[in-house]
Design an enzyme around this catalytic site. Structure first.
Site, PDB file in Angstrom:
ATOM      1  N   TYR A 203     -39.759 -24.087  31.248  1.00  0.00           N
ATOM      2  CA  TYR A 203     -40.481 -23.163  30.368  1.00  0.00           C
ATOM      3  C   TYR A 203     -39.577 -22.757  29.204  1.00  0.00           C
ATOM      4  CZ  TYR A 203     -43.617 -22.482  34.426  1.00  0.00           C
ATOM      5  OH  TYR A 203     -44.477 -22.654  35.482  1.00  0.00           O
TER       6      TYR A 203
ATOM      7  N   THR B  42     -39.129  -6.841  45.500  1.00  0.00           N
ATOM      8  CA  THR B  42     -38.460  -7.778  44.606  1.00  0.00           C
ATOM      9  C   THR B  42     -37.748  -7.058  43.467  1.00  0.00           C
ATOM     10  OG1 THR B  42     -38.927  -9.516  42.984  1.00  0.00           O
ATOM     11  CG2 THR B  42     -40.716  -8.002  43.433  1.00  0.00           C
ATOM     12  N   ASP B  43     -36.758  -7.738  42.893  1.00  0.00           N
ATOM     13  CA  ASP B  43     -36.081  -7.163  41.720  1.00  0.00           C
ATOM     14  C   ASP B  43     -36.995  -7.135  40.491  1.00  0.00           C
ATOM     15  OD1 ASP B  43     -36.131  -9.897  41.169  1.00  0.00           O
ATOM     16  OD2 ASP B  43     -33.973 -10.106  40.873  1.00  0.00           O
ATOM     17  N   GLU B  44     -38.087  -7.902  40.530  1.00  0.00           N
ATOM     18  CA  GLU B  44     -38.948  -7.993  39.337  1.00  0.00           C
ATOM     19  C   GLU B  44     -39.614  -6.662  38.996  1.00  0.00           C
ATOM     20  OE1 GLU B  44     -41.479 -11.343  38.951  1.00  0.00           O
ATOM     21  OE2 GLU B  44     -40.070 -12.692  39.919  1.00  0.00           O
TER      22      GLU B  44
ATOM     23  N   ALA C 262     -45.657 -10.153  53.870  1.00  0.00           N
ATOM     24  CA  ALA C 262     -46.860 -10.859  53.395  1.00  0.00           C
ATOM     25  C   ALA C 262     -47.191 -10.422  51.979  1.00  0.00           C
ATOM     26  CB  ALA C 262     -48.041 -10.555  54.315  1.00  0.00           C
ATOM     27  N   ALA C 263     -47.406 -11.391  51.125  1.00  0.00           N
ATOM     28  CA  ALA C 263     -47.741 -11.088  49.731  1.00  0.00           C
ATOM     29  C   ALA C 263     -48.193 -12.365  49.047  1.00  0.00           C
ATOM     30  CB  ALA C 263     -46.517 -10.530  48.995  1.00  0.00           C
TER      31      ALA C 263
ATOM     32  N   PRO D 266     -40.893 -29.621  34.139  1.00  0.00           N
ATOM     33  CA  PRO D 266     -41.399 -28.718  33.099  1.00  0.00           C
ATOM     34  C   PRO D 266     -40.589 -27.428  32.964  1.00  0.00           C
ATOM     35  CG  PRO D 266     -42.760 -28.539  35.072  1.00  0.00           C
ATOM     36  CD  PRO D 266     -41.695 -29.551  35.382  1.00  0.00           C
TER      37      PRO D 266
ATOM     38  N   ARG E 121     -43.780 -19.379  29.856  1.00  0.00           N
ATOM     39  CA  ARG E 121     -44.613 -18.506  30.695  1.00  0.00           C
ATOM     40  C   ARG E 121     -44.965 -17.247  29.878  1.00  0.00           C
ATOM     41  NH1 ARG E 121     -41.851 -16.708  36.283  1.00  0.00           N
ATOM     42  NH2 ARG E 121     -42.893 -18.517  37.151  1.00  0.00           N
TER      43      ARG E 121
ATOM     44  N   LYS F 169     -46.367  -5.537  43.112  1.00  0.00           N
ATOM     45  CA  LYS F 169     -45.270  -5.202  44.036  1.00  0.00           C
ATOM     46  C   LYS F 169     -44.762  -3.786  43.754  1.00  0.00           C
ATOM     47  CE  LYS F 169     -43.447  -7.475  46.713  1.00  0.00           C
ATOM     48  NZ  LYS F 169     -43.742  -7.728  48.171  1.00  0.00           N
TER      49      LYS F 169
END
Ligand code: NAD
Ligand code: DAU
Length: 368
Positions: free
Chosen positions: A232, A133-135, A82-83, A230, A306, A179
């Site tokens: 970015y 996540t890898d982010e 959940a996130a 769209p 972004r 995260k």
């Protein structure tokens, strides 16, 4: 085992719930989900009547509900998905991300700690598995703009460096910062209290049931309706894509065989520039709709980039492959065709989530 899966009504969570409910009839699977805009019980229609499955609508920030549920169901394991998950929303509303992703994770950890520490066996046989996540690793540079094909990769790579489990955390967006913070809390609960935790960091997922705010389902829907696409900036940003069922299989494997306190990166060595994905989506969608292949290329519209847009993500998943023998099952072109076909064949699902009708339905159902 009695297992809570949080976020099971979302994109990846619904695939994980389905896999566990079907593969392990001897387990009890409790899907805990708040049903935000991203949660949709229609994602689980095919398994909702199974005997080993229960849905509980709850906020992971609600300590009392989570703690009592753990007692009531005698929970042995938590798989936490959940996130708030969309980077663009985090730029507009960072507080919601801190609340759910940081405080929600901390609430789950504390409820699990108090419950498990109250049992005679303590943490023995228990597991808290956090999906990240890898982010959190930040961004890599593109130094091979045309791509290279090294031996270990299924597709071109666009740079010399990759995210390994040893990478330092350098999140840039409010989403990835939240995260990263939750990952630190999970490790802190292992190091401080001895909780058996595991963290995995996965690359971009794609496949059925993804909310159509994310690149792939948004663009398939727009191509179908001949709306602008769209892109970015220049569309040169690189993402590393994995079919969602391959992620779910990795989660199953790591939940059962992963080493406590370890981190595993999950990814399929499948880097793509956004603009190349968009062209592939147009060709595939046109083909499946019986249009001339590529006739919708004119829909590509370059828009303002972004804020803080990470240039490149690329996961080195060799630890997972080496230690647990996991491999991705699908080539990207194959997975994209399956995915486009699914969205085109499930028009009602798409219409429902884009019109917001499903939210009205759940609000009435739960009188909230
Ligand atoms: P999603 O947005 O599709 O689903 C999130 C789910 O969490 C929804 O069902 C939502 O209702 C639920 N939720 C949100 N806030 C909640 C709260 N406070 N209490 C209870 N439930 C709540 O997300 P997703 O893309 O399926 O991602 C799932 C997890 O995997 C996230 O932790 C995400 O960070 C991680 N992840 C996602 C990707 C990806 O490409 N989508 C890649 C790597 C990791
Ligand atoms: O890397 C894992 C992450 O992947 C997950 O942790 C996130 O939850 C998930 O949302 C995803 O993040 P991204 O920001 O990479 O995914 P998104 O689909 O939003 O965007 C993919 C790329 O496409 C990114 O470079 C931004 C670009 N993009 C996206 C949208 C929605 C566009 O060019 N136009 C768009 O309209």
């Amino acid at each position: 085992m009695n297992i809570i899966i949080t976020g099971g009504a979302g994109f990846i969570g619904s695939h994980v719930v389905r896999l566990f409910v079907e593969k392990y009839p001897q387990y009890r699977i409790i899907n805990v989900d708040k049903l935000t805009y991203a949660g949709n019980l229609a994602n689980l229609r095919d398994i909702e009547d199974k005997e080993n499955y229960r849905f509980v609508r709850a906020d992971i920030c609600d300590f009392d509900t989570i703690y009592h549920l753990m007692q009531e169901e005698r929970i042995d394991g938590i798989i936490h998905l959940a996130a708030e998950s969309h980077v663009d929303r985090s730029i507009k509303d960072p507080f919601t991300f801190a609340r759910t992703n940081v405080m929600g994770t901390l609430t789950l950890l504390q409820a699990a700690k108090l419950y498990w520490e109250s049992l005679p066996e303590g943490y023995a046989g228990k597991r808290f598995y956090h999906i990240s996540t890898d982010e959190v690793y930040g961004a890599l540079t593109v130094n091979h703009p045309e791509g290279l094909q090294p031996e270990f990769s299924a597709h071109e790579v666009y740079g010399d460096t990759f995210f390994t489990e040893e990478n330092k955390y350098q999140p840039h967006s409010p989403y990835s910062a939240s995260k990263a913070s939750s990952d630190h809390f999970v490790r802190a609960y292992h190091d401080t209290y001895g909780m058996p935790t595991i963290v995995t960091n996965c690359s971009n997922n794609y496949g059925p049931y993804q909310f159509p705010e994310k690149l792939i389902p948004l663009f398939i829907n727009n191509i179908r309706h001949r709306r602008p696409l769209p892109v970015y900036g220049k569309g040169e940003n690189v993402r590393d894509w994995l079919y969602v069922e391959d992620h779910a299989r990795a989660i199953d494997l790591i939940f059962h065989q992963g080493a406590i306190a370890e981190t595993y990166n999950i990814g399929g060595f499948n880097e793509w520039k956004n603009i190349d994905i968009v062209k592939l989506l147009i060709k595939t969608t046109d083909k499946l709709l019986g249009r001339a292949e590529g006739e919708d290329m004119g829909l590509i519209t370059h828009v303002t980039d972004r804020a803080g847009h990470d240039m490149r993500y690329a996961i080195d998943s060799r630890k997972l492959q080496r230690e647990l023998g996991w491999q991705p099952s699908l080539q990207f072109e194959e997975g994209i065709e399956l995915t486009v076909r699914w969205y085109l064949e499930n028009e009602a699902w798409l219409e429902n989530v884009t019109s917001g009708d499903y939210m009205k339905y759940y609000k009435e159902m739960y009188k909230q």
